[in-house]
Scaffold this active site. Structure first.
Site, mmCIF file in Angstrom:
data_model
loop_
_atom_site.group_PDB
_atom_site.id
_atom_site.type_symbol
_atom_site.label_atom_id
_atom_site.label_comp_id
_atom_site.label_asym_id
_atom_site.label_seq_id
_atom_site.Cartn_x
_atom_site.Cartn_y
_atom_site.Cartn_z
ATOM 1 N N ARG A 1 -4.116 -16.331 -5.042
ATOM 2 C CA ARG A 1 -2.811 -15.858 -4.598
ATOM 3 C C ARG A 1 -1.876 -17.054 -4.737
ATOM 4 N NH1 ARG A 1 -5.374 -12.662 -6.220
ATOM 5 N NH2 ARG A 1 -6.154 -10.670 -5.239
ATOM 6 N N SER B 1 -1.575 -5.758 0.472
ATOM 7 C CA SER B 1 -2.405 -6.832 1.449
ATOM 8 C C SER B 1 -1.297 -7.631 1.938
ATOM 9 C CB SER B 1 -3.178 -7.716 0.857
ATOM 10 O OG SER B 1 -4.229 -6.709 0.379
ATOM 11 N N GLU C 1 0.361 -13.210 2.830
ATOM 12 C CA GLU C 1 0.549 -13.081 1.162
ATOM 13 C C GLU C 1 1.793 -12.537 0.890
ATOM 14 O OE1 GLU C 1 -2.969 -11.261 -0.687
ATOM 15 O OE2 GLU C 1 -1.641 -10.099 -2.096
#
Ligand SMILES: Cc1cc2nc3c(=O)[nH]c(=O)nc-3n(C[C@H](O)[C@H](O)[C@H](O)COP(=O)(O)OP(=O)(O)OC[C@H]3O[C@@H](n4cnc5c(N)ncnc54)[C@H](O)[C@@H]3O)c2cc1C
Length: 295
Positions: free
Chosen positions: A172, A221, A291
């Site tokens: 990520r 998320s 995130e």
């Protein structure tokens, strides 16, 4: 409109960009105040020109805003929205996508082209530019694995091209934001298949997603995995599943998601996510990393 504003407006028009003044935030969580100005470049070239033109102004590039939390107060800069730069072109077993192409649309096109490789990404609601910047991924596939070339523009408006190695991709994460780059478009290498097979795969991943993830407004998320384990696992065991602050709720279905149940503010989101972060730290000694990007 004064003379300076008039010439700026004309310059943006010359770049092929549409301008919207004082509009509502468009983040997927559905919170946030107003945006002073949103500029919509019409394609990759237009995006590069706009970046060069606005280089000394407060601005941010956004794709689908599916990973971005807007502030509750007004955003007093310019949002450069890539959503109109959304071409997808096939070149043999490769496709080239402009930054604003949405992943679900791209993968649907791949099914039409009978090209396989991106099916796992079909349920990620963001754009190619956002996904490359975040190295988005799902079901064991990260977007950076498929990239053969990225076209980008530097902060001062210089167009550069590089291959996947130069992305510096990790979980990520890529070097795009750290280097101050804006993705204009990217080429992906895929594998010949049949349309039917690709569609079947897309349907299979959509089913798995609907079984495990909540519907409703969210930013996906909130936190990255910690040591390879979903943050939702820890948040659930810290006893916060279903916890509500204002209109924001830690999803009953997947504790890694915060859902807007109605009129949630960005402050509700932040309060709740910080609560989850603290509870996980207190119980497991694990420092969750966001995130989600805060504007
Ligand atoms: C329901 C739901 C499910 C999700 N599932 C997943 C999932 O399975 N896997 C996953 O990885 N993510 C998932 N996400 C998060 C999100 O969709 C991805 O991170 C996506 O890649 C973000 O793309 P975007 O275009 O919306 O980026 P944005 O939210 O608009 O921006 C994200 C960041 O990228 C930057 N950015 C955007 N476009 C560009 C560009 N052209 N050049 C440079 N920087 C840019 C922005 O400035 C910002 O810092 C989910 C989100 C939701 C709401």
């Amino acid at each position: 409109m004064d003379l300076l504003e008039k010439s700026r407006s004309a310059a943006l028009k010359k770049c092929g960009a549409a301008v919207k003044k004082d509009s509502a935030s468009f983040g997927a969580f559905g919170s946030g105040g107003r945006i002073k100005e949103t500029v919509y470049p019409c394609d990759g070239l237009s995006l590069a020109r706009v970046i060069g033109l606005l280089k000394d102004e407060k601005s941010v590039v956004l794709g689908g805003a599916t990973n971005v939390l807007f502030p509750d107060g007004d955003y007093d800069g310019t949002v450069i929205a890539t959503s109109k730069a959304k071409d997808v072109m096939r070149r043999g077993d490769k496709i080239y996508c402009s930054a604003g192409a949405r992943l679900p649309d791209v993968v649907k096109k791949c099914a039409g082209y009978a090209l396989s490789g991106m099916e796992q990404l079909s349920g990620i609601p963001g754009t190619v530019g956002g996904a490359i910047t975040m190295n988005a991924g799902a079901f064991g596939r990260e977007i950076a694995e498929l990239v053969t070339r990225v076209d980008a523009v530097t902060r001062d408006g210089r167009v550069v091209s590089f291959n996947a190695d130069a992305l510096g991709a990790g979980y990520r994460h890529t070097q795009i934001s750290a280097k101050g780059l804006t993705v204009l478009g990217a080429e992906f290498s895929l594998v010949p298949s049949s349309s039917k097979e690709v569609k079947t795969c897309i349907d299979g991943f959509a089913l798995r997603r609907s079984e495990s993830q909540p519907k409703g407004r969210s930013l996906g998320s909130v936190f990255k995995r910690a040591d390879g384990i979903s943050a939702g696992y820890y948040i659930e065991r810290a006893g916060l599943k279903g916890k509500r602050i204002g209109g924001a709720e830690i999803s009953q279905k997947h504790a890694g998601f915060i859902i807007n149940t109605g009129e949630a503010t960005s402050a509700d989101f932040v309060y709740l996510s910080e609560l989850a972060k603290k509870a996980v730290y207190d119980k497991f000694g694990i420092e969750l990393e966001y995130e989600v990007v805060f504007l």
